[in-house]
Design a protein around this motif. Sequence first.
Motif: not given
Length: 287
Positions: A42-47, A102-112, A220-226
Motif C-alpha cells: 500500500g505504501s507504493f500506492y501512496m508513493l 517496518g517498511l510501512i513506518y519508514i515510508f510514512e516517515e520519509l513521506r512526512s 492513504m496506502g493503509s486503507q487500500v492494503l486490506i
Amino acid sequence: MDLANFLIQLLNSVQYGLLLFMLAAGLTLIFGIMGVVNLAHGSFYMLGAYLAWSLSAQFGSLTLAILVGAVLSAIFGLALEWLLFRHFYHRDHLDQVLLTFGLIYIFEELRSILWGDDVHGVPIPDLLSASIPLTDNLSYPVYRLFMSAVCIALAVGLYLLISRTRFGMKIRAGAFNRDMAGALGINIKLIHAVVFALGVTLAAVAGMIAAPIASVYPNMGSQVLIMCFVVVVIGGIGSVRGAMIAALLVGLVDTFGKVLLPQVAGMLVYMLMAAVLLWKPEGLFKQ
C-alpha cells in the motif's frame, strides 16, 4: 434506483474494481512468484499519489507526471528488491512480515519529511475535466472513464506479457518451480527483480491516476492494503486472472452495498470473501 443512477453506480464499481486490480495484480505477482508477503504494498500506492502531486506541480502536466513517476517507481522497485527483498526469499513468512511492516513506518516517515503531513489535491487535466450527460441532471466524469481505460490497457498488457511472451514463460516457469527453472539456465534473480519492480510500478501508477479524485494524504496506502489482500484471497494467490475477476466482484459488492445496504456495507466485502473461501478455500483460481 432508476436506470441512470444504476448506470452511474455500475460504472463506478467497474472503475473501482479495475483500480483494485492494478493494486492486487502487483501484490499477487510478488507473493505468487517470489513467495514474499509484502505488507508495504500500500505504501507504493501512496508513493504514486505523492509523485503525481509533486511532479504535476513541477511539469504542469499530469500525463507527463505519470510517465516520469512510472519510471521512477520502477527504478525504486529494482533498488528496493536488490537492497532488501532478495535476501528474504528463503526466509520464513514471519521475517517477511516484520520487514515489510517496518517498511510501512519508514515510508510514512520519509513521506512526512519530503512532502509534509497536509492533504493535497491534484487537478484534473482540462482535456479530461468534462462530463458526459446521462439525463437532464445526471452526468458522468470523463476522467473516471479515462481511469478505467488506463487500467484496462495495463491489464491487457500484463496478460500479454505473462502469457504471450518468452519472458512471461520464464516468469511462469520460475513461479512453478524456481529451482528447476534456475537449473535450466533461467536467471531467477533477474525474474524476481523485474516482477517486483513491475508490482511496485502498477501500485504506483494506480496511486497516480487515482490522486485527482481521491486526494493525497498521509496513511492513504493503509486503507487500500486490506482491500488488496481481500482481492488476492478471493481470486486465488498468484492468479492474475483471479485478481481481475475478484477485483470486479469486490467493486460491485462495495459500490452497490453502500447505495442499497449502507447499514452493513462495511461487512459485505468480507462476507463475500468468507463465502468464496467456504466454497473454494484456495480462491476462485489457482496459480
